[in-house]
Design a protein around this motif. Sequence first.
Motif, PDB file in Angstrom:
ATOM      1  N   THR A  43     -22.069  53.628 -65.078  1.00 29.22           N
ATOM      2  CA  THR A  43     -22.067  54.048 -63.674  1.00 29.22           C
ATOM      3  C   THR A  43     -22.506  52.875 -62.799  1.00 29.22           C
ATOM      4  O   THR A  43     -22.562  51.733 -63.252  1.00 29.22           O
ATOM      5  N   GLU A  90     -29.484  66.488 -67.673  1.00 30.97           N
ATOM      6  CA  GLU A  90     -28.659  66.969 -66.571  1.00 30.97           C
ATOM      7  C   GLU A  90     -27.605  65.931 -66.192  1.00 30.97           C
ATOM      8  O   GLU A  90     -27.928  64.794 -65.850  1.00 30.97           O
ATOM      9  N   LEU A  91     -26.349  66.338 -66.291  1.00 31.24           N
ATOM     10  CA  LEU A  91     -25.244  65.484 -65.880  1.00 31.24           C
ATOM     11  C   LEU A  91     -25.167  65.440 -64.354  1.00 31.24           C
ATOM     12  O   LEU A  91     -25.746  66.281 -63.669  1.00 31.24           O
ATOM     13  N   ASP A  92     -24.445  64.465 -63.816  1.00 28.24           N
ATOM     14  CA  ASP A  92     -24.273  64.361 -62.363  1.00 28.24           C
ATOM     15  C   ASP A  92     -23.693  65.641 -61.768  1.00 28.24           C
ATOM     16  O   ASP A  92     -23.976  65.988 -60.628  1.00 28.24           O
ATOM     17  N   SER A  93     -22.909  66.360 -62.568  1.00 29.20           N
ATOM     18  CA  SER A  93     -22.295  67.610 -62.107  1.00 29.20           C
ATOM     19  C   SER A  93     -23.297  68.761 -62.023  1.00 29.20           C
ATOM     20  O   SER A  93     -22.981  69.821 -61.502  1.00 29.20           O
ATOM     21  N   GLY A  94     -24.507  68.549 -62.566  1.00 30.34           N
ATOM     22  CA  GLY A  94     -25.518  69.604 -62.594  1.00 30.34           C
ATOM     23  C   GLY A  94     -25.547  70.363 -63.901  1.00 30.34           C
ATOM     24  O   GLY A  94     -26.467  71.135 -64.165  1.00 30.34           O
ATOM     25  N   LYS A  95     -24.555  70.167 -64.740  1.00 31.89           N
ATOM     26  CA  LYS A  95     -24.490  70.837 -66.041  1.00 31.89           C
ATOM     27  C   LYS A  95     -25.591  70.292 -66.946  1.00 31.89           C
ATOM     28  O   LYS A  95     -25.867  69.094 -66.971  1.00 31.89           O
TER      29      LYS A  95
END
Length: 142
Positions: A43, A90-95
């Motif tokens: 990233t 926690e992934l950037d997507s919130g998952k």
Amino acid sequence: MFSKEESKKIRQEFWTSFGKHYPKKWVLYNTKIKDVTLKFTFTTKIAQVSVDIEPYDDLIKAYYYDKFMSLKTIIISEYLKDIIFDEHYELDSGKIISRVYVELQHVSIHNKKTWEQTMTFLNDNMLALEAFFIEYKDFISQ
């Protein structure tokens, strides 16, 4: 600051360059264990090599994470001494997934000056992670 299109082009350029420098067929999604994948991440802040455990069922996620935890001493002593175990990553997507990973900080996919260091990091650590995974795959999948 880069536009979405410029950022996408830079990311594509990095991964194409990485593939040319390290032309190997990686295991990645072809683990033969549903919901367990090996991943490269790069990233604007970090690079990671990881095992991601992301089934829809929390019981299955806990089962596989426990398998990796039981191998923690082996992976640290024989493969990747700086590996991090995070049951609730926690992934950037919130998952929320479980992730076992090594990380290189202070690099950016937008900064070509960090690409060589990052490519070496990704290659060397994925080679070690794959070697571990292949050696213990049967145990993990049981």
